[in-house]
Structures are given as structure tokens and as C-alpha cells.
Design a protein around this motif. Structure first.
Motif, PDB file in Angstrom:
ATOM      1  N   LYS A 191     -25.574  22.882  35.964  1.00 31.75           N
ATOM      2  CA  LYS A 191     -25.797  23.158  37.387  1.00 31.75           C
ATOM      3  C   LYS A 191     -24.497  23.188  38.179  1.00 31.75           C
ATOM      4  N   HIS A 192     -23.470  22.484  37.702  1.00 35.59           N
ATOM      5  CA  HIS A 192     -22.259  22.292  38.507  1.00 35.59           C
ATOM      6  C   HIS A 192     -20.978  22.826  37.868  1.00 35.59           C
ATOM      7  N   LEU A 193     -21.045  23.242  36.612  1.00 37.94           N
ATOM      8  CA  LEU A 193     -19.863  23.762  35.921  1.00 37.94           C
ATOM      9  C   LEU A 193     -20.131  25.172  35.410  1.00 37.94           C
ATOM     10  N   ALA A 194     -19.076  25.901  35.085  1.00 39.94           N
ATOM     11  CA  ALA A 194     -19.228  27.260  34.563  1.00 39.94           C
ATOM     12  C   ALA A 194     -18.009  27.619  33.716  1.00 39.94           C
ATOM     13  N   GLY A 195     -18.120  28.707  32.946  1.00 38.66           N
ATOM     14  CA  GLY A 195     -16.995  29.238  32.184  1.00 38.66           C
ATOM     15  C   GLY A 195     -16.426  28.259  31.166  1.00 38.66           C
ATOM     16  N   LEU A 196     -15.088  28.259  31.063  1.00 41.32           N
ATOM     17  CA  LEU A 196     -14.412  27.411  30.085  1.00 41.32           C
ATOM     18  C   LEU A 196     -14.634  25.930  30.367  1.00 41.32           C
ATOM     19  N   GLN A 197     -14.761  25.590  31.649  1.00 37.52           N
ATOM     20  CA  GLN A 197     -15.007  24.189  31.993  1.00 37.52           C
ATOM     21  C   GLN A 197     -16.309  23.703  31.370  1.00 37.52           C
ATOM     22  N   LEU A 198     -17.355  24.492  31.511  1.00 35.47           N
ATOM     23  CA  LEU A 198     -18.653  24.093  30.968  1.00 35.47           C
ATOM     24  C   LEU A 198     -18.627  24.060  29.452  1.00 35.47           C
ATOM     25  N   GLU A 199     -18.042  25.083  28.829  1.00 40.10           N
ATOM     26  CA  GLU A 199     -17.976  25.111  27.360  1.00 40.10           C
ATOM     27  C   GLU A 199     -17.250  23.886  26.830  1.00 40.10           C
ATOM     28  N   TYR A 200     -16.120  23.589  27.451  1.00 40.58           N
ATOM     29  CA  TYR A 200     -15.340  22.421  27.013  1.00 40.58           C
ATOM     30  C   TYR A 200     -16.107  21.118  27.232  1.00 40.58           C
ATOM     31  N   TYR A 201     -16.672  20.973  28.424  1.00 42.86           N
ATOM     32  CA  TYR A 201     -17.390  19.728  28.719  1.00 42.86           C
ATOM     33  C   TYR A 201     -18.577  19.554  27.777  1.00 42.86           C
ATOM     34  N   TYR A 202     -19.321  20.610  27.563  1.00 46.57           N
ATOM     35  CA  TYR A 202     -20.483  20.589  26.663  1.00 46.57           C
ATOM     36  C   TYR A 202     -20.062  20.116  25.273  1.00 46.57           C
ATOM     37  N   ALA A 203     -18.983  20.727  24.742  1.00 50.73           N
ATOM     38  CA  ALA A 203     -18.510  20.368  23.406  1.00 50.73           C
ATOM     39  C   ALA A 203     -17.993  18.932  23.357  1.00 50.73           C
ATOM     40  N   ALA A 204     -17.209  18.574  24.371  1.00 48.41           N
ATOM     41  CA  ALA A 204     -16.655  17.219  24.406  1.00 48.41           C
ATOM     42  C   ALA A 204     -17.761  16.182  24.514  1.00 48.41           C
ATOM     43  N   TYR A 205     -18.775  16.480  25.291  1.00 45.29           N
ATOM     44  CA  TYR A 205     -19.914  15.558  25.436  1.00 45.29           C
ATOM     45  C   TYR A 205     -20.608  15.346  24.091  1.00 45.29           C
ATOM     46  N   LEU A 206     -20.881  16.440  23.380  1.00 37.21           N
ATOM     47  CA  LEU A 206     -21.544  16.322  22.080  1.00 37.21           C
ATOM     48  C   LEU A 206     -20.708  15.507  21.099  1.00 37.21           C
ATOM     49  N   TYR A 207     -19.402  15.738  21.114  1.00 34.85           N
ATOM     50  CA  TYR A 207     -18.528  14.982  20.211  1.00 34.85           C
ATOM     51  C   TYR A 207     -18.542  13.494  20.547  1.00 34.85           C
ATOM     52  N   TYR A 208     -18.360  13.207  21.815  1.00 36.12           N
ATOM     53  CA  TYR A 208     -18.301  11.811  22.272  1.00 36.12           C
ATOM     54  C   TYR A 208     -19.575  11.054  21.926  1.00 36.12           C
ATOM     55  N   GLU A 209     -20.715  11.649  22.203  1.00 38.46           N
ATOM     56  CA  GLU A 209     -21.978  10.972  21.943  1.00 38.46           C
ATOM     57  C   GLU A 209     -22.259  10.862  20.447  1.00 38.46           C
ATOM     58  N   SER A 210     -21.817  11.839  19.675  1.00 39.74           N
ATOM     59  CA  SER A 210     -22.064  11.812  18.227  1.00 39.74           C
ATOM     60  C   SER A 210     -21.258  10.733  17.521  1.00 39.74           C
ATOM     61  N   ILE A 211     -19.995  10.531  17.941  1.00 36.55           N
ATOM     62  CA  ILE A 211     -19.175   9.522  17.261  1.00 36.55           C
ATOM     63  C   ILE A 211     -19.600   8.103  17.615  1.00 36.55           C
ATOM     64  N   ASN A 212     -20.461   7.946  18.624  1.00 29.64           N
ATOM     65  CA  ASN A 212     -21.016   6.623  18.911  1.00 29.64           C
ATOM     66  C   ASN A 212     -21.982   6.173  17.828  1.00 29.64           C
ATOM     67  N   LYS A 213     -22.407   7.119  16.986  1.00 22.12           N
ATOM     68  CA  LYS A 213     -23.278   6.839  15.839  1.00 22.12           C
ATOM     69  C   LYS A 213     -24.580   6.151  16.227  1.00 22.12           C
ATOM     70  N   ASN A 214     -25.184   6.648  17.294  1.00 21.18           N
ATOM     71  CA  ASN A 214     -26.540   6.225  17.623  1.00 21.18           C
ATOM     72  C   ASN A 214     -27.570   7.158  17.007  1.00 21.18           C
ATOM     73  N   TYR A 215     -27.093   8.263  16.448  1.00 19.81           N
ATOM     74  CA  TYR A 215     -27.896   9.173  15.624  1.00 19.81           C
ATOM     75  C   TYR A 215     -29.114   9.748  16.340  1.00 19.81           C
ATOM     76  N   GLU A 216     -28.991  10.043  17.632  1.00 16.86           N
ATOM     77  CA  GLU A 216     -30.117  10.644  18.339  1.00 16.86           C
ATOM     78  C   GLU A 216     -30.377  12.058  17.831  1.00 16.86           C
ATOM     79  N   LYS A 217     -31.616  12.324  17.469  1.00 13.06           N
ATOM     80  CA  LYS A 217     -32.000  13.643  16.946  1.00 13.06           C
ATOM     81  C   LYS A 217     -31.770  14.731  17.981  1.00 13.06           C
ATOM     82  N   GLU A 218     -31.862  14.356  19.232  1.00 11.40           N
ATOM     83  CA  GLU A 218     -31.653  15.274  20.342  1.00 11.40           C
ATOM     84  C   GLU A 218     -30.296  15.976  20.252  1.00 11.40           C
ATOM     85  N   LEU A 219     -29.282  15.296  19.724  1.00 14.99           N
ATOM     86  CA  LEU A 219     -27.947  15.870  19.627  1.00 14.99           C
ATOM     87  C   LEU A 219     -27.910  17.040  18.653  1.00 14.99           C
ATOM     88  N   ILE A 220     -28.739  17.002  17.631  1.00 20.79           N
ATOM     89  CA  ILE A 220     -28.817  18.121  16.676  1.00 20.79           C
ATOM     90  C   ILE A 220     -29.319  19.366  17.399  1.00 20.79           C
TER      91      ILE A 220
END
Length: 497
Positions: free
Chosen positions: A286-315
Motif C-alpha cells: 500500500k505504501h511502497l512501489a518499484g525497487l523499494q517494494l521489491e527490496y523490502y519484500y525480499a528482505a522481509y522474507l529473508y529476515y523472517e525465514s532466518i528466525n526459523k519459526n518455520y511459518e508455512k505462510e512464508l512459503i
């Protein structure tokens, strides 16, 4: 909710970001002391980077290595191994750098030879330059938590920033650093201290639910709003800042909690439904676009995945990311951290190892001694852990040797989780995924309190390992974990001469 994650994850690594025609940056280095097989380095992608998006270079027997990076902008490049940062290079396109790293020296561990040598040394002395050395926004706000005057808070943060930048201004004036070097440092320091201001506002917002906030809603809203007016998220300068992800995350919180007024009850409901990450990504869209959104989206997935809480939602979100960004440079960095989550959920479908035994007396086991009743062991090696504890899960990699050692000494394995009731399902799933052989119990409030009393500090550090007798009385209060199996064996021998 998210504050605790920020604190727990202080051990997480620094990311690097760059500031036109692409040109090669060459870094030649030598490591002395304990030489790692490879050295990692952060990569500039689309002008911005993240701590998880790295490449690696091989070291030879003498500790020599060489790194070549193409970039059209001056950028931060962090050199690290296993999330341990050796130091940061502020690199300019077309330049060559010679680096000396001593892994065993107390001081002067990281030296860079370049035309900006003095500036490189000065920047690496900044204590809050990255997360690994204690440089997160929340750390910076600790000294301001009792301040109740907004003007004084802003003055203190501005003064700290100006004090740091002044030394680089002198180097620039004396022509000991380049203008590009100075500009990147200035942007870095500016966004760091603005981020700290936003973090202080967020913490006061969280504390207001318990009436423990120092700043009034009007005050913390003023602090929060101001940083996005003076340093907006869509500024090109932010894209050169190593604090882009965390600053943007703070902005998205502001939009959701203050502007849109989303309640904690609504956010809790997303958690219960297993949709909190989907909600957060939708909020970013809703608040980001372009390269900012792509980067944030990817960084968010990485950050949450390395926490190893294994949420299926991340897949699901990863598959969605690939569809929305089919040619993204970030995808191959995400795949290695998503694969373990896929494996986790496949493991759930397998039969439970009969050596994994859950104790069905969570309500009645109020003391450590209560846990040991009816287990029929002579001594117990107790592992205090939680599903959200990264270091706890790192220890599990070494469990094969641990179980062999305990069996040879007739010691029974007991795992006590301090997870809350809402993580009961995830607790059992993780015990199965990590194949944690032994007895398992999830601590209720009274048992949790008893553990903290035994530990000797309400801020109990985990993983915590100790040895008890057959009645649950502690024989040895601090033991090594399975990653230090030789030392653990020595400790057990001392406890049983």
C-alpha cells in the motif's frame, strides 16, 4: 510484540548499501589468526543491499582472498563470516582496496589501505555502525527512555550525529577522504539517528498499552511524524542508506498504527489465523512501489525465514514473490532460507519418533522438581529453550553426540520449553522436526517463574543447560551445550567424580 523480536535478534548481521557507468571494485585481503575457509561479503543489488544478500570468496592456506564487485555507486561492503562482521569498506567504483584482518587481535583487527584510509579506520570505530556490533535503533534509544521533553530528545540525537559527522568533515576539508565517501557516511549517520527517533516513538506507543510510556501520545506522534517529513521513505538518499529496511519498517508501522489506527486486537487476530506476514506484505504494498517494494519484500522474507519459526505462510509468500518478480536478483538468496521451511512441513507428515516423549502435566508441573517426578531417571540433563530462540536451535545440530554422551553416563534428557500456550502446536512440531529425543514439557507460568528464580535473573538467557539429581535438585547450574561436547563431558565428569 515486534519489540521483543528486535531485542532478541541483536545477534543478527549488518547489511551494506551502495550510492554513475558500472565499474569494478577490487578488494585484496589477508586473514591472520584463525583463517575461515571462505569470507562473505555483502553485494550491491539495484543500488541497495541487505545483510542476507551475500557472496563469498575462497581463502587460501595463507589466508589470502580477492573479491571483485561491479558497481556504479559508492557503497558499503561488509566482510563477514557466519554473521560475524570483521569490518566495513566504503568502496568507490574503479578503486582497489587492500585489507588486513586479524581474527585473534584485541584491537586493530581490521585495516584498509586506500586513498580514504583514515576515513575507513574512523568509520569502523563507530560503535553503532551496524547491528552486529550493537548498532540497532532500539539500542540507541536506551539512554532516552526516561526523557519526557521532545525538544531535548531531538537535540541529543542531533548532537550525537553532528559529533560523529564532524570528524569526517575535517577529513574531507583536509582532503583525506573523497566527497563521495563523505556523502555516504553523512547519509548513513543521518538515517540512523532519524531511525532511532522513530524507534523511540514506537517503543512509547507499545508501552502506552500498560501506561508505562514516558512520552504522551501527542509527543510520540510528533516525534514519529517528523522524521518522515524531513527524511521521507521515497528519498533517493534512503536508497543509499544501510538502514533502509529498518527505517522503512518503522514507517510502515507508523502508517498502520497511527495513521490507519489498526488495533492490537486486529493484529493478534492475523497472528492467530497464521496470516501476519501476508498482512505485513500487503501493508508494504500500500505504501511502497518499484525497487523499494521489491527490496523490502525480499528482505522481509529473508529476515523472517532466518528466525526459523518455520511459518508455512512464508512459503506461499515466496511463491507469490517469484510470480510478481520473475527476474528478481533476490530470488536465489531467498531459496536457501525457504527450503528448510518446506522440509519442516514435510517432516510433520512423518510418524513421531518414539523417543520423543511429551509430558502431559503442563498444568500441575509448577516446579522443576515436579517435572522429574515419575521419570525414573538417576540424573537429568535439562535444556531450557523456546521455538523463537535462534541460538537454541543452532545447538540442536550437535545432538547426535550429545545423546551418545548422555547414554554412556546414564543421564536422561529433558527439554523444557518456555513458549507460551499460543505456541503449543509449533513447540511440538519443532521437537519433531529437530528430532529432539527425550522428555518434553512446556512451562506454565509458575514453572517459568521457578526457572527464573533458579537461574538467578528474571532476564533468563537461553539456551540454558543444567544437571539435576533424580529429585530435580540442581547438581550443576551451568553446563555447556552440545556444540561444546568435549567441555560438557569434562563438566559431567566433574559432577560425577
Amino acid at each position: 510484540m515486534r519489540l521483543s523480536q528486535f531485542i532478541l535478534i541483536i545477534l543478527l548481521p549488518f547489511f551494506a548499501v551502495c550510492q554513475g557507468k558500472k565499474s569494478e571494485i577490487i578488494i585484496s585481503g589477508t586473514i591472520t589468526g584463525k583463517i575461515p575457509e571462505t569470507i562473505e561479503y555483502t553485494l550491491p543489488i539495484n543500488g541497495i543491499d541487505y545483510f542476507g544478500f551475500t557472496n563469498s570468496a575462497q581463502t587460501d592456506a595463507a589466508g589470502n582472498f580477492q573479491i571483485k564487485i561491479s558497481s556504479d555507486k559508492t557503497c558499503f561492503i561488509d566482510l563477514l563470516t557466519n554473521f560475524h562482521s570483521y569490518g566495513v569498506i566504503i568502496a568507490e567504483p574503479g578503486m582497489t582496496y587492500k585489507v588486513a584482518i586479524n581474527t585473534e587481535a584485541k584491537e586493530g583487527k581490521f585495516k584498509v589501505e586506500s586513498k580514504n584510509r583514515e576515513g575507513q579506520a574512523l568509520y569502523n570505530q563507530i560503535p553503532n555502525r551496524n547491528m552486529i556490533v550493537g548498532g540497532h535503533f532500539e539500542i540507541e534509544t536506551k539512554t532516552l527512555m526516561k526523557d519526557s521533553v521532545v525538544s531535548q530528545i531531538k537535540q541529543k540525537l542531533e548532537q550525537k550525529k553532528e559529533t560523529e559527522i564532524a570528524e569526517f568533515q575535517k577529513l574531507l576539508k583536509d582532503k583525506n577522504i573523497s566527497k563521495n565517501f563523505y556523502n555516504l557516511v553523512q547519509s548513513d549517520r543521518n538515517y540512523f539517528y532519524k531511525g532511532a527517533q522513530g524507534s523511540l516513538a514506537f517503543i512509547n506507543f507499545l508501552l502506552s498499552a500498560q501506561n508505562k510510556n514516558t512520552l504522551s501520545p501527542e509527543q510520540y506522534k510528533e516525534l514519529w511524524k517528523e522524521i518522515f517529513q524531513s527524511n521521507p521513505v521515497n528519498s533517493p538518499d534512503l536508497l543509499t542508506s544501510p538502514w533502509f529496511y529498518y527505517y522503512t519498517e518503522n514507517y510502515l508501522r507508523y502508517q498502520e498504527l497511527i495513521i490507519e489506527g489498526t488495533t492490537s486486537t486486529a493484529i493478534s487476530e492475523y497472528h492467530k489465523q497464521g496470516l501476519i506476514h501476508t498482512h505485513n506484505i500487503n501493508n508494504a504494498k500500500k505504501h511502497l512501489a518499484g525497487l523499494q517494494l521489491e527490496y523490502y519484500y525480499a528482505a522481509y522474507l529473508y529476515y523472517e525465514s532466518i528466525n526459523k519459526n518455520y511459518e508455512k505462510e512464508l512459503i506461499t509468500l515466496f511463491e507469490q514473490f517469484k510470480k510478481e518478480y520473475p527476474n528478481s536478483s533476490y530470488t536465489h538468496f531467498l531459496e536457501p532460507v525457504i527450503i528448510p521451511i518446506i522440509a519442516f512441513h514435510k517432516k510433520k507428515e512423518e510418524p513421531l519418533n518414539e523417543k520423543i516423549k511429551f509430558i502431559d502435566k503442563t498444568d500441575s508441573a509448577n516446579l522443576v522438581k515436579d517435572v522429574m517426578k515419575d521419570l525414573n531417571g538417576k540424573q537429568y540433563y535439562v535444556d531450557i529453550w523456546a521455538t523463537w530462540c535462534g541460538p537454541c536451535k543452532e545447538e540442536f545440530k550437535h545432538n547426535t553426540k550429545l545423546y551418545e554422551l548422555l547414554k554412556s553416563k546414564g543421564i536422561t534428557m529433558v527439554y523444557i520449553s518456555i513458549d507460551k500456550e499460543n505456541r503449543d502446536k509449533q513447540w511440538k512440531e519443532m521437537a519433531q522436526f529437530y528430532n529432539l529425543e527425550g522428555y518434553h514439557i512446556r512451562a506454565n507460568e509458575k514453572l517459568d517463574a521457578d526457572l527464573r528464580t533458579l537461574y538467578g535473573n528474571q532476564s533468563m538467557g537461553i539456551p540454558w543447560h543444567f544437571l539435576t539429581d533424580e529429585n530435580g535438585a540442581i547438581i550443576k547450574k551451568r553446563l555447556s551445550g552440545p556444540s561444546e561436547i568435549e567441555n560438557l563431558e569434562k563438566q559431567l565428569n566433574e559432577a560425577n567424580p
